[in-house]
Design an enzyme around this catalytic site. Structure first.
Site, PDB file in Angstrom:
ATOM      1  N   TYR A  13      38.645  42.458 -21.687  1.00 46.68           N
ATOM      2  CA  TYR A  13      37.729  41.502 -21.337  1.00 46.68           C
ATOM      3  C   TYR A  13      38.288  41.122 -19.862  1.00 46.68           C
ATOM      4  O   TYR A  13      38.956  40.217 -19.684  1.00 46.68           O
ATOM      5  CB  TYR A  13      37.764  40.328 -22.283  1.00 46.68           C
ATOM      6  N   ASP A  29      34.228  44.627 -22.089  1.00 48.06           N
ATOM      7  CA  ASP A  29      33.480  44.277 -21.118  1.00 48.06           C
ATOM      8  C   ASP A  29      34.141  43.962 -19.702  1.00 48.06           C
ATOM      9  O   ASP A  29      35.092  43.243 -19.446  1.00 48.06           O
ATOM     10  CB  ASP A  29      33.204  42.544 -21.369  1.00 48.06           C
ATOM     11  N   HIS A  61      25.259  39.870 -24.811  1.00 50.76           N
ATOM     12  CA  HIS A  61      25.840  41.101 -24.740  1.00 50.76           C
ATOM     13  C   HIS A  61      25.055  41.985 -25.673  1.00 50.76           C
ATOM     14  O   HIS A  61      24.830  41.507 -27.095  1.00 50.76           O
ATOM     15  CB  HIS A  61      27.068  41.563 -24.609  1.00 50.76           C
TER      16      HIS A  61
END
Length: 257
Positions: A106, A147, A248
């Site tokens: 992330y 991500d 998302h």
């Protein structure tokens, strides 16, 4: 083997959505980001009841990453990106599953630009590059997944002219993404859909999902030793439209090893 990534944007708040998607999609390996829950509040029982084992690194209020596996054993390698022992943000967890290195990340957002958050993002990227270069040199089958908070190209964002000074689209971070590809990492979704508009994130504001005003932030990069096994993939964009869903959508690939 089906491998997926999903920024859940709060695992406990959106647990019904996650469980519904797991039942529908049946991925073999799932990387989750933005758990927004301390270590002890990870919903392990519910994840186990859904048929998955898990390793995770939680963090109160923000961040947090996890790797789920349906049938295959997970061997944890590390739960922090090497290179800065003072960095306490939970943004990286690495494991071996079925002889593959799974690197769930992330990446920092970096906004506002300029500023200390953007500087932290650049430092994180330097350390990330060092780790990925080692994986390439060791000739390991590996997956960089999660991500990335990087919009790789103008076609990966609705109205790119509005994003020139956003930390997601700054030339410095896009350069690092290109460098990863130049080292041999394969952008699986862009490889499968070379000419298509593909988004993985839609803001909650201004009916962005309804207008398909999105961004491609969630990526699955394969080491050269896995590229030939890439069969299919996609974005489960319909999940973004579910009630109380993350901003998302899940991204997945089918891989033949």
């Amino acid at each position: 083997m089906k491998i997926a990534t999903y920024n859940v944007n709060g695992i406990n708040a959106r647990l019904p959505v996650l469980l519904q998607w797991l039942k529908e999609a049946v991925p073999d390996i799932v990387c989750l980001q933005e758990l927004k829950a301390p270590q002890e509040r990870f919903p392990l029982k519910e994840i186990n009841d859904a048929g998955y084992q898990a390793i995770w690194n939680g963090q109160k209020s923000w961040n947090g990453v996890a790797i789920l596996s349906k049938d295959l054993e997970i061997t944890e390698v590390q739960r922090a990106l090497p290179g800065n022992t003072e960095d306490l943000q939970s943004r990286y967890i690495e494991a071996i599953i079925d002889e593959m290195v799974i690197c769930c990340l992330y990446l920092p957002n970096g906004n506002p630009y300029p500023g200390p958050k953007f500087d932290y993002k650049l430092d994180w990227l330097k350390r990330f590059k060092r780790r990925t270069n080692k994986l390439i040199k060791m000739e390991l089958p590996a997956v960089l997944i999660g991500d990335f908070n990087i919009i790789p190209e103008p076609r990966d964002v609705y109205k790119p002219e509005r994003w020139e000074n956003d930390a997601l689209f700054r030339t410095e971070v896009r350069k690092v993404y290109r460098e990863l590809l130049n080292k041999g990492w394969v952008d699986s979704i862009r490889t499968l859909y070379p000419d298509d508009t593909v988004y993985t994130f839609w803001d909650y504001l201004y009916k962005a999902y309804d207008r398909n005003a999105g961004i491609r932030l969630d990526h699955i990069l394969l080491s050269p030793y896995l590229h030939s096994g890439l069969q299919s993939g996609g974005v489960d964009s319909h999940v973004r439209g579910w009630t109380k869903s993350s901003d998302h959508a899940p991204v997945w690939i089918q891989l033949e090893k």
